[in-house]
Design a protein around this motif. Structure first.
Motif, short mmCIF file in Angstrom:
data_model
loop_
_atom_site.label_atom_id
_atom_site.label_comp_id
_atom_site.label_asym_id
_atom_site.label_seq_id
_atom_site.Cartn_x
_atom_site.Cartn_y
_atom_site.Cartn_z
N GLU A 117 0.83 -1.21 0.00
CA GLU A 117 0.00 0.00 0.00
C GLU A 117 0.86 1.26 0.00
O GLU A 117 0.55 2.24 -0.68
CB GLU A 117 -0.93 -0.01 1.21
CG GLU A 117 -2.02 -1.08 1.13
CD GLU A 117 -3.02 -0.97 2.27
OE1 GLU A 117 -3.84 -0.04 2.23
OE2 GLU A 117 -2.95 -1.81 3.19
N LEU A 118 1.96 1.23 0.75
CA LEU A 118 2.87 2.37 0.75
C LEU A 118 3.50 2.58 -0.62
O LEU A 118 3.90 3.70 -0.97
CB LEU A 118 3.97 2.17 1.80
CG LEU A 118 3.51 2.21 3.26
CD1 LEU A 118 4.65 1.83 4.19
CD2 LEU A 118 2.96 3.59 3.62
N ASP A 119 3.58 1.51 -1.40
CA ASP A 119 4.12 1.60 -2.75
C ASP A 119 3.07 2.04 -3.77
O ASP A 119 3.37 2.15 -4.95
CB ASP A 119 4.68 0.24 -3.18
CG ASP A 119 6.19 0.19 -3.04
OD1 ASP A 119 6.79 1.25 -2.84
OD2 ASP A 119 6.75 -0.92 -3.13
N GLY A 120 1.83 2.24 -3.33
CA GLY A 120 0.80 2.73 -4.23
C GLY A 120 -0.20 1.70 -4.69
O GLY A 120 -1.12 2.03 -5.45
N ALA A 121 -0.05 0.43 -4.26
CA ALA A 121 -1.04 -0.58 -4.62
C ALA A 121 -2.37 -0.27 -3.92
O ALA A 121 -2.38 0.26 -2.81
CB ALA A 121 -0.55 -1.97 -4.22
N SER A 122 -3.46 -0.60 -4.57
CA SER A 122 -4.77 -0.38 -3.95
C SER A 122 -4.93 -1.29 -2.74
O SER A 122 -4.27 -2.33 -2.64
CB SER A 122 -5.89 -0.67 -4.95
OG SER A 122 -5.95 -2.06 -5.25
N THR A 123 -5.80 -0.88 -1.83
CA THR A 123 -6.05 -1.70 -0.64
C THR A 123 -6.51 -3.09 -1.03
O THR A 123 -6.09 -4.09 -0.43
CB THR A 123 -7.10 -1.02 0.26
OG1 THR A 123 -6.60 0.26 0.66
CG2 THR A 123 -7.38 -1.86 1.49
N ARG A 124 -7.36 -3.17 -2.05
CA ARG A 124 -7.89 -4.47 -2.47
C ARG A 124 -6.77 -5.36 -3.03
O ARG A 124 -6.67 -6.54 -2.67
CB ARG A 124 -8.97 -4.27 -3.53
CG ARG A 124 -9.56 -5.56 -4.04
CD ARG A 124 -10.65 -5.30 -5.06
NE ARG A 124 -11.23 -6.54 -5.56
CZ ARG A 124 -12.19 -6.60 -6.46
NH1 ARG A 124 -12.71 -5.48 -6.97
NH2 ARG A 124 -12.65 -7.76 -6.87
N THR A 125 -5.93 -4.78 -3.91
CA THR A 125 -4.84 -5.56 -4.49
C THR A 125 -3.85 -6.01 -3.42
O THR A 125 -3.42 -7.17 -3.40
CB THR A 125 -4.10 -4.72 -5.55
OG1 THR A 125 -5.01 -4.43 -6.62
CG2 THR A 125 -2.89 -5.47 -6.10
N ARG A 127 -4.39 -6.48 -0.26
CA ARG A 127 -4.96 -7.53 0.58
C ARG A 127 -4.96 -8.87 -0.14
O ARG A 127 -4.65 -9.90 0.47
CB ARG A 127 -6.39 -7.16 1.01
CG ARG A 127 -7.01 -8.24 1.91
CD ARG A 127 -8.35 -7.83 2.48
NE ARG A 127 -8.98 -8.94 3.19
CZ ARG A 127 -8.71 -9.30 4.45
NH1 ARG A 127 -7.80 -8.61 5.14
NH2 ARG A 127 -9.31 -10.32 5.02
N GLN A 128 -5.29 -8.87 -1.43
CA GLN A 128 -5.27 -10.12 -2.18
C GLN A 128 -3.87 -10.73 -2.17
O GLN A 128 -3.70 -11.95 -2.00
CB GLN A 128 -5.73 -9.88 -3.62
CG GLN A 128 -7.22 -9.59 -3.74
CD GLN A 128 -7.63 -9.23 -5.16
OE1 GLN A 128 -6.80 -8.79 -5.97
NE2 GLN A 128 -8.91 -9.40 -5.46
N GLU A 129 -2.84 -9.89 -2.34
CA GLU A 129 -1.47 -10.38 -2.32
C GLU A 129 -1.10 -10.90 -0.93
O GLU A 129 -0.39 -11.90 -0.79
CB GLU A 129 -0.51 -9.28 -2.75
CG GLU A 129 -0.67 -8.89 -4.22
CD GLU A 129 0.27 -7.77 -4.62
OE1 GLU A 129 1.09 -7.33 -3.77
OE2 GLU A 129 0.21 -7.33 -5.78
N ALA A 130 -1.58 -10.20 0.10
CA ALA A 130 -1.31 -10.62 1.47
C ALA A 130 -1.95 -11.98 1.76
O ALA A 130 -1.33 -12.85 2.37
CB ALA A 130 -1.81 -9.58 2.46
N LEU A 131 -3.17 -12.16 1.32
CA LEU A 131 -3.86 -13.44 1.53
C LEU A 131 -3.13 -14.57 0.80
O LEU A 131 -3.02 -15.69 1.32
CB LEU A 131 -5.31 -13.34 1.06
CG LEU A 131 -6.21 -12.39 1.85
CD1 LEU A 131 -7.61 -12.35 1.24
CD2 LEU A 131 -6.28 -12.78 3.32
N ALA A 132 -2.62 -14.27 -0.40
CA ALA A 132 -1.88 -15.29 -1.15
C ALA A 132 -0.59 -15.66 -0.42
O ALA A 132 -0.21 -16.83 -0.36
CB ALA A 132 -1.57 -14.78 -2.55
N ALA A 133 0.09 -14.66 0.16
CA ALA A 133 1.32 -14.92 0.90
C ALA A 133 1.05 -15.75 2.15
O ALA A 133 1.80 -16.67 2.49
CB ALA A 133 2.00 -13.61 1.27
N LEU A 134 -0.04 -15.44 2.84
CA LEU A 134 -0.42 -16.23 4.02
C LEU A 134 -0.73 -17.67 3.64
O LEU A 134 -0.32 -18.61 4.33
CB LEU A 134 -1.63 -15.59 4.70
CG LEU A 134 -1.37 -14.31 5.50
CD1 LEU A 134 -2.68 -13.59 5.81
CD2 LEU A 134 -0.63 -14.63 6.79
#
Length: 239
Positions: A117-125, A127-134
């Protein structure tokens, strides 16, 4: 490594780090030269106080050398402003701390998504990446749990997921399996190995020879100096 790769992700050139001054001056690292290529998994071993964590901190731009220079993907870190250095750390370097460094007020998914998010990704994107990493680390059920509701091992895996999110080319891990049981630790090492197989470089501090066996190369530190290194047969990740 799966094959020769000449692309340098991390280079330390004559790096030294002194602490204190005068009679209290202590050398944490002394004239360290080290090159890590894309696709390479490097393990760093040595006794307590040998300079392992200092090496990682310098490689990740969390500390500055008192001699020599550190380059990440060809960029000398010593010449960067504080803001630009923070950008490089956030975008290019994933760091797994021994004490996790999770933000208590954020859930697991929010902790992991924050750099994106600090890099400019949307909150939705993000979160999707975070869920994939988890999910990659087998802890998808922790997405909405806060750090104080997790065990040490769970916090460790969340911290590893945060280090792996995005397209970071350099992953630095300080005893990443220290709070994990043997089976979970092996699974985490497999994830790091797989990330290197996609072109990232990883540097892992470990005291466990069995964990170091996952690496392509092992570097040994003693009294702030590289005393030996060995290239070894890699462990294939079960697919």
């Amino acid at each position: 490594m799966s094959g020769p790769n000449t692309q340098v992700v991390l280079r330390l050139e004559g790096v030294g780090r002194m602490h204190g001054s005068g009679a209290a001056e202590v050398s944490a690292l002394h004239e360290v030269d080290l090159t890590v290529h894309a696709g390479e998994f490097l393990a760093v071993m040595g006794p307590s106080g040998s300079g392992k964590s200092t090496l990682l901190a310098l490689a990740g731009g969390l500390d500055r050398p008192t001699a020599g220079r550190v380059l990440v993907e060809g960029v000398p870190l010593d010449g960067l402003s504080r803001r630009r250095l923070a950008d490089v750390r956030r975008r290019s370097v994933g760091y797994v701390f021994q004490d996790y460094n999770l933000i208590p007020a954020l859930t697991a998914a929010e902790n992991i998504a924050l750099p994106r998010e600090l890099d400019g990704a949307s909150t939705r994107t993000a979160r999707q990446e975070a869920l994939a990493a988890l999910a990659e680390l087998g802890i998808g059920e922790l997405a909405d749990r806060f750090p104080d509701g997790m065990s040490g091992g769970q916090q460790q895996r969340v911290a590893i997921a945060r280090a792996l999110i995005g397209e970071r080319r350099l992953v630095l891990a300080d005893e990443p399996t220290g709070a994990l049981d043997s089976a979970t630790g092996e699974a985490v090492l497999g994830v790091l190995r797989a990330r290197c197989d996609t072109g990232a470089a990883a540097v892992m501090v470990t005291h466990d020879p069995a964990h170091a066996a996952w690496a392509d190369r092992v570097v040994f530190l003693r009294d702030g100096r590289i005393t030996d290194q060995s290239v070894q047969q890699r462990i294939e990740v079960a697919r």
